[in-house]
Design a protein around this motif. Structure first.
Motif, PDB file in Angstrom:
ATOM      1  N   HIS A   1      50.015  57.511  22.813  1.00 39.63           N
ATOM      2  CA  HIS A   1      51.263  56.842  22.440  1.00 39.63           C
ATOM      3  C   HIS A   1      52.081  57.806  21.587  1.00 39.63           C
ATOM      4  O   HIS A   1      51.668  58.178  20.496  1.00 39.63           O
TER       5      HIS A   1
ATOM      6  N   ALA B   1      43.459  45.592  25.102  1.00 42.18           N
ATOM      7  CA  ALA B   1      44.254  46.804  24.895  1.00 42.18           C
ATOM      8  C   ALA B   1      43.306  47.986  24.851  1.00 42.18           C
ATOM      9  O   ALA B   1      42.139  47.839  24.488  1.00 42.18           O
TER      10      ALA B   1
ATOM     11  N   SER C   1      52.553  47.973  22.158  1.00 46.45           N
ATOM     12  CA  SER C   1      52.858  49.167  22.953  1.00 46.45           C
ATOM     13  C   SER C   1      52.126  49.202  24.288  1.00 46.45           C
ATOM     14  O   SER C   1      52.614  49.780  25.248  1.00 46.45           O
ATOM     15  N   PHE C   2      50.916  48.616  24.321  1.00 45.26           N
ATOM     16  CA  PHE C   2      50.138  48.618  25.557  1.00 45.26           C
ATOM     17  C   PHE C   2      49.168  47.441  25.509  1.00 45.26           C
ATOM     18  O   PHE C   2      48.196  47.466  24.778  1.00 45.26           O
TER      19      PHE C   2
ATOM     20  N   VAL D   1      53.772  47.642  28.764  1.00 46.11           N
ATOM     21  CA  VAL D   1      53.588  49.067  28.454  1.00 46.11           C
ATOM     22  C   VAL D   1      54.906  49.685  27.999  1.00 46.11           C
ATOM     23  O   VAL D   1      55.905  49.605  28.707  1.00 46.11           O
TER      24      VAL D   1
ATOM     25  N   ILE E   1      54.343  55.654  26.299  1.00 41.77           N
ATOM     26  CA  ILE E   1      52.908  55.742  26.594  1.00 41.77           C
ATOM     27  C   ILE E   1      52.704  56.814  27.662  1.00 41.77           C
ATOM     28  O   ILE E   1      53.439  56.865  28.650  1.00 41.77           O
TER      29      ILE E   1
ATOM     30  N   ALA F   1      50.626  43.733  32.684  1.00 40.63           N
ATOM     31  CA  ALA F   1      50.612  44.820  31.702  1.00 40.63           C
ATOM     32  C   ALA F   1      51.953  44.924  30.997  1.00 40.63           C
ATOM     33  O   ALA F   1      53.005  44.844  31.626  1.00 40.63           O
TER      34      ALA F   1
END
Length: 195
Positions: A163, A56, A115-116, A28, A32, A26
């Motif tokens: 986010h 995602a 971002s993720f 992240v 988040i 992951a």
């Protein structure tokens, strides 16, 4: 893992690659917010869909509005539409940010903001992680293009996370300059597609 200094987004994430012995990895961001276990359903999704290499969740703001972090591959024209917000360019910006796609169902995505992300560890290792020539920005677009050479990238909207997206490069000159340098590197690598 303490790197002793800021290596940049991609290089910082790559720093852990020699330590990885998992099936899934992951990526992240610290901004988040998780309200439940989101990893189990994302890992299950990858486990059940062997042709998908990276997935995602749907990213929202604190008010549950879906963020524009799902995009088609970047072109020079798309950048113009992003930074010059005038009505005639809105239709193209909406196309680039996949506003025409139903985000309540699984969908393939060319470029998911970094971002993720949850990626198969063997795939992440195979592509050698992020291209660490980018200090920050555009390394996620680059990683997505590299992964798509081998596998699908699918957003799985059954999972949602918040986010707290600051968009710092829109307001900080130093970060704007870093972003611009990264985009030049991106287009030099993948080609200067105009539109």
């Amino acid at each position: 893992v303490d790197t002793k200094k800021n290596l940049g987004f991609g290089k910082g994430h790559n720093y852990v690659i020699p330590c990885l012995n998992s099936d899934y990895h992951a990526i992240v961001n610290p901004d988040i917010v998780l309200y439940s276990d989101v990893f189990t359903p994302l890992v299950s999704f990858l486990s059940e869909n062997q042709d998908v290499g990276m997935t995602a969740p749907v990213l929202t703001d604190e008010y549950n509005n879906v963020l524009r972090v799902y995009r088609r591959d970047i072109t020079v024209y798309d950048l113009l539409c992003r930074y010059v917000r005038i009505k005639p360019l809105k239709k193209r910006f909406d196309f680039h940010t996949m506003e025409d796609v139903d985000k309540t169902k699984d969908f393939d995505c060319e470029f998911v903001q970094g971002s993720f992300l949850v990626v198969r560890t063997d795939l992440f290792k195979n592509v050698r992680g992020f291209d660490d020539r980018y200090f920050m920005y555009a390394e996620d677009a680059d990683l997505c293009r590299t992964i798509r050479k081998q596998s699908r990238i699918v957003v799985h909207p059954a999972v949602r996370v918040v986010h707290k997206w600051e968009k710092a490069s829109h307001t900080n000159f130093k970060l704007t300059r870093i972003h611009a340098v990264s985009l030049v590197k991106y287009f030099n690598k993948w080609g200067w597609k105009i539109c």
